[in-house]
Every structure is written in C-alpha cells, then in structure tokens.
Design an enzyme around this catalytic site. Structure first.
Site, mmCIF file in Angstrom:
data_model
loop_
_atom_site.group_PDB
_atom_site.id
_atom_site.type_symbol
_atom_site.label_atom_id
_atom_site.label_comp_id
_atom_site.label_asym_id
_atom_site.label_seq_id
_atom_site.Cartn_x
_atom_site.Cartn_y
_atom_site.Cartn_z
ATOM 1 N N GLY A 269 23.556 4.606 -24.655
ATOM 2 C CA GLY A 269 23.161 3.882 -23.450
ATOM 3 C C GLY A 269 22.541 2.533 -23.711
ATOM 4 O O GLY A 269 21.903 1.958 -22.824
ATOM 5 N N GLY A 313 28.038 3.133 -27.837
ATOM 6 C CA GLY A 313 29.442 2.909 -27.513
ATOM 7 C C GLY A 313 29.650 1.500 -27.014
ATOM 8 O O GLY A 313 30.234 0.651 -27.684
ATOM 9 N N ARG A 314 29.109 1.222 -25.807
ATOM 10 C CA ARG A 314 29.203 -0.106 -25.210
ATOM 11 C C ARG A 314 28.669 -1.185 -26.142
ATOM 12 O O ARG A 314 29.261 -2.262 -26.257
ATOM 13 C CB ARG A 314 28.395 -0.115 -23.905
ATOM 14 C CG ARG A 314 28.362 -1.435 -23.170
ATOM 15 C CD ARG A 314 27.189 -1.497 -22.171
ATOM 16 N NE ARG A 314 26.997 -0.251 -21.477
ATOM 17 C CZ ARG A 314 27.553 0.060 -20.305
ATOM 18 N NH1 ARG A 314 28.350 -0.813 -19.723
ATOM 19 N NH2 ARG A 314 27.302 1.215 -19.731
ATOM 20 N N ARG A 350 34.535 -1.323 -12.901
ATOM 21 C CA ARG A 350 33.073 -1.303 -12.965
ATOM 22 C C ARG A 350 32.390 -2.141 -11.877
ATOM 23 O O ARG A 350 31.377 -1.709 -11.322
ATOM 24 C CB ARG A 350 32.598 -1.740 -14.358
ATOM 25 C CG ARG A 350 33.093 -0.810 -15.458
ATOM 26 C CD ARG A 350 32.554 -1.178 -16.828
ATOM 27 N NE ARG A 350 31.115 -1.023 -16.868
ATOM 28 C CZ ARG A 350 30.262 -2.027 -16.910
ATOM 29 N NH1 ARG A 350 30.696 -3.281 -16.906
ATOM 30 N NH2 ARG A 350 28.967 -1.800 -16.944
ATOM 31 N N TYR A 354 29.783 -0.050 -9.814
ATOM 32 C CA TYR A 354 28.369 -0.264 -10.107
ATOM 33 C C TYR A 354 27.852 -1.639 -9.703
ATOM 34 O O TYR A 354 26.684 -1.948 -9.922
ATOM 35 C CB TYR A 354 28.100 -0.120 -11.616
ATOM 36 C CG TYR A 354 28.707 1.060 -12.302
ATOM 37 C CD1 TYR A 354 29.359 0.904 -13.526
ATOM 38 C CD2 TYR A 354 28.630 2.330 -11.762
ATOM 39 C CE1 TYR A 354 29.925 1.984 -14.174
ATOM 40 C CE2 TYR A 354 29.194 3.425 -12.402
ATOM 41 C CZ TYR A 354 29.845 3.238 -13.610
ATOM 42 O OH TYR A 354 30.399 4.302 -14.258
ATOM 43 N N CYS A 381 45.093 -3.453 -3.316
ATOM 44 C CA CYS A 381 44.941 -3.315 -1.863
ATOM 45 C C CYS A 381 43.620 -2.654 -1.506
ATOM 46 O O CYS A 381 43.567 -1.558 -0.912
ATOM 47 C CB CYS A 381 46.111 -2.526 -1.286
ATOM 48 S SG CYS A 381 47.682 -3.404 -1.425
ATOM 49 N N GLU A 382 42.538 -3.295 -1.886
ATOM 50 C CA GLU A 382 41.172 -2.863 -1.576
ATOM 51 C C GLU A 382 40.317 -4.103 -1.367
ATOM 52 O O GLU A 382 40.329 -5.011 -2.200
ATOM 53 C CB GLU A 382 40.568 -2.056 -2.733
ATOM 54 C CG GLU A 382 41.216 -0.730 -3.012
ATOM 55 C CD GLU A 382 40.788 0.350 -2.034
ATOM 56 O OE1 GLU A 382 39.718 0.207 -1.419
ATOM 57 O OE2 GLU A 382 41.537 1.328 -1.878
#
Length: 454
Positions: A269, A313-314, A350, A354, A381-382
C-alpha cells in the site's frame, strides 16, 4: 547479476542529446526520462513519438531499468526482509522475470497470477497466495505448484484448505489480521478497518479464534500473521501502529498457546505521487522506523523479532510506466473544453473508481499557445469516462496530438476491461535505447475468438 535485456530487442531511432536538464515537472516520470527537441520525451533512451508510431496508441510503456532500480531500493531499505512484489499491480512474464532476477518474492491472489509466474520460472516457494474468497481452483493450484505461503482470510477456509492438503504434507499459512487502522487514499482501498471484506478482526477476537482453529489442523503449519492496511498510504504512522497491535497479538498467542510465530507480513500500500508536488511514501524512512518499532515492541513483550515481509506493488510498477494516447476530438461545450483520446476507462478505470488525478502532457509538438484548463476524456459510452479533470494543456491542442501520462505502470492493464470491445493496449518495455513488445495489443480477432457463436 545478468540482465537478459537484449533478448528480442529491436532498436528504434537514435536518441538526440537532451534539449534541457530534467525539470521538477519530470520528477514523477521514470528516472530515465529526458526532454528532447520539439517537446518530445525519451524514456529508456527511446523517444515517445517513435514508440507511438511503431506500436500505435493507446500503449503502455514500461521502463525496465526503473522497475529494477525500485526493486533494489526496497531491498536496500529493508535488509533481512522478504520483499514480495504485489502481482495485482501489474503482471506479465517479463515482470515476473525481472523481479525474480532482482531477488524479490511474489504476492499473488489467483490461480491465474500464480500459474503465469511459476510457468515463467518463478520459484513457487517464494510466492504468497492471498485473497478474501479463494476458489477451489486457487487452492488446488497453490497446493499442486507448492506455493510458499497461503494467507488465511476467513475461518471457513481453514477446514477447506486443510482437507485439500495431501496426506503427509503440511502447508505453511499466515492469518490475515484486521488491526482496526484507517489508512489509504480512498475509502474503497482501505482494508485495515473493521466493516470491510478482508481479514479477521483483532477487536472482536476473530483473529485469535482463527489461530486456535489453524493450530488444530495437523496439515496446516501456522508460521505468522499478515496485515494489509490499504493502498496509496503516504505516511509511516499507520504502519507503526499496525506493528504494535500485531506484536500484541503475537504476545497473546504465545501466552495462550505457548508458541512463537516466526513471521510477520505487513503487506504493502505504499503511496506514490501521480502529479508533481504530491506526497509519496519515503521507503527508506519506512524501513528504518518499522524495523526499530518491531524490535522495540518485541523486546518489551519478551519475544524474538519475527522475520519481516512487505508487499510493494504500485511503488515498484507505477512510476515505471507511461501510457500514450492520440487525441481524437476537441470540443468546447457548456463552458468546458473536452479533449477526447483513443483510450479511456477500459484501460484505466481508476479515475472513475477512485477519482484519481493524473498529469497528462503534450509530447512531440512544440506549442507557443498559453495553457488552458481542459478535461481529458476517453472514448467510451460513459459520462464518467474521465481520465484527467481540469489539467493545463496548450490552448491549441488538436486531433492527432500525442498525450503521455506518467505513473501508469500499476492498476491500469491489470484492471482493464473489455468495455465497448475496443481491445486492451499493448505493453512495451524500453531500456538502453531499445524497445520490445511484452504484451501484444488485444485484437478484434482475440475478442471474437472468445465468442463461441449462436
């Protein structure tokens, strides 16, 4: 250590000398990034415009040397620690190969991630499997391949796992503990508090009860505790609180069962900056303070210091990646300027999930126009298909322009979808002025091939 980076590598155009020294605006870009003439950028010694021309857009660009540098930085900041790369951030065969060569272990959360890593040559004993709802196939695959650790996430999985372990074998397990600590960049990625799906609560006694249950299973070997507070954490304090609470649980386990657990996995994290000036977690400070807190807490409790593990990870993959887009349309409406590109929420969900904010940059064309605040949107289409809101781009931005977005190496392709059947982008590795394809673009033939017909 030998880096087999030349295998399959094809050279692109020679990179000219940088036009200017690295600026603060490039601080969030891979370390190899240099500005070139005509406002182009080179990453890994390769101009981004060349990459876009050769591989098309959208395309992910991954700086191999930056990945390796970040792996080494973690090993230096956390000596005598098991550093496990969190595969959920981004995984492909090359990525598994790189982190294995650099001496890291692997943290996976599905049979798919596990099988890809092991068939690439990653040692199964250096892999940890976790997940809140492991399928029977996940567990069978882990046991068949000989995974090093399985993280118990619920009491219901204890008997199920024990029954699947072959007679005469013992599977090493950790118990995932919820320490009751709120940390993370968004409510949807905070996993250290009660009231969410992961782990076993410290507060209500579930974690201690799970310990008793595991100890009653002769085919399971409890070796330690696991904890993951959340994602995009940029301060050290929550980790130190977690250490204290988990050492408290280790003490109660010792008192009640007379055993000393030898391992403690604090998860990952670790936060990174997505825009210039944003905070990022100081991993050197984190390593120093966690090890000091763990030693002090164990000494006060009269316990030996357990073997520490962490799961970045990130922080390894994210800043090593860049995504390239072509501008398709520019539209002024309702007092806003919308710059639509040829990707969007199918290759980066993302911002929609978020509210994450990125810093796209025009590359490959010098513009004298003053910057204007625009919203970079995707092609899907959003109405929520927004990649970057209220970002400064030259006022003459136009169709055909190339945009590059840094910090795109984590949770982009791994979370990509098949929305509108546009196909997922390729992944291209760069190093030493060369580029090679790691993951090819998903084609219409790929998509149609999965549809078995009427």
């Amino acid at each position: 250590m030998s880096h087999t980076i030349s295998r399959g590598v094809l050279p692109l155009a020679a990179v000219p000398e940088p036009a200017a020294p690295r600026s603060p605006a490039l601080a969030i870009w891979p370390g190899s990034t240099v500005p070139l003439a005509d406002d182009d950028l080179a990453v890994g010694g390769v101009p981004l415009t060349d990459l876009a021309d050769r591989f098309g857009t959208p395309a992910y660009v991954l700086d191999e040397d930056e990945v390796r540098r970040r792996c080494r930085a973690y090993l230096q900041a956390f000596p005598d620690t098991d550093v496990l790369y969190a595969a959920k951030a981004f995984l492909c065969r090359a990525m598994a190969h790189w982190v294995e060569e650099e001496g890291l272990g692997l943290d996976v959360c599905s049979a798919g991630e596990l099988e890809l890593a092991v068939t690439t040559g990653f040692p199964a004993e250096r892999i940890v499997l976790h997940g809140n709802a492991k399928s029977p196939d996940d567990l069978r695959t882990a046991l068949r391949l000989g995974v090093g650790r399985i993280v118990i996430d619920s009491t219901s999985e204890i008997a199920r796992l024990a029954a699947a372990v072959p007679a005469g074998n013992r599977q090493k397990v950790l118990i995932r503990v919820v320490p009751g600590i709120a940390a993370g960049g968004h409510a949807k990625i905070r996993t250290g508090t009660d009231g969410q799906k992961f782990g076993l609560s410290l507060a209500d006694g579930s974690a201690l009860h799970a310990v008793t249950r595991v100890l009653g299973q002769p085919r399971l070997q409890l070796v330690g505790l696991h904890c993951h507070l959340g994602s995009q954490i940029t301060t050290v304090k929550p980790y130190l609180s977690a250490v204290r609470r988990l050492v408290g649980l280790l003490t109660r386990i010792h008192e009640q069962h007379g055993i000393t657990l030898p391992e403690l996995d604090l998860g990952g994290g670790h936060g990174v900056a997505y825009r210039p000036g944003e905070p990022a977690l100081d991993i050197v400070g984190l390593g120093t303070k966690i090890r000091a807190e763990l030693a002090g807490s164990c000494a006060a409790a009269g316990l030996p210091v357990p073997r520490l593990a962490i799961e970045p990870g990130r922080a390894i993959a994210g800043p090593a990646g860049v995504v390239l887009y072509r501008v398709l349309t520019v539209k002024q409406t309702g007092g806003h300027t919308f710059v639509a590109v040829d990707g969007g929420m199918s290759d980066n969900p993302r911002p929609a999930l978020y509210g994450v904010r990125y810093a796209p940059r025009l590359v490959g064309r010098r513009s004298a126009a003053a910057p204007e605040a625009v919203t970079v949107v995707g092609r899907h289409c959003e109405a929520g298909d927004v990649l970057a809101s209220d970002v400064p781009l030259p006022g003459d931005i136009r169709p055909g322009d190339l945009l590059a977005v840094p910090v795109a190496g984590a949770y982009h392709l791994s979370m990509a979808s098949g929305y509108n059947l546009v196909g997922r982008p390729p992944v291209v590795a760069v190093t030493g002025g060369h580029a090679r394809l790691l993951v090819r673009r998903e084609s219409l033939a790929d998509i149609q091939g999965r549809d078995v017909g009427l």
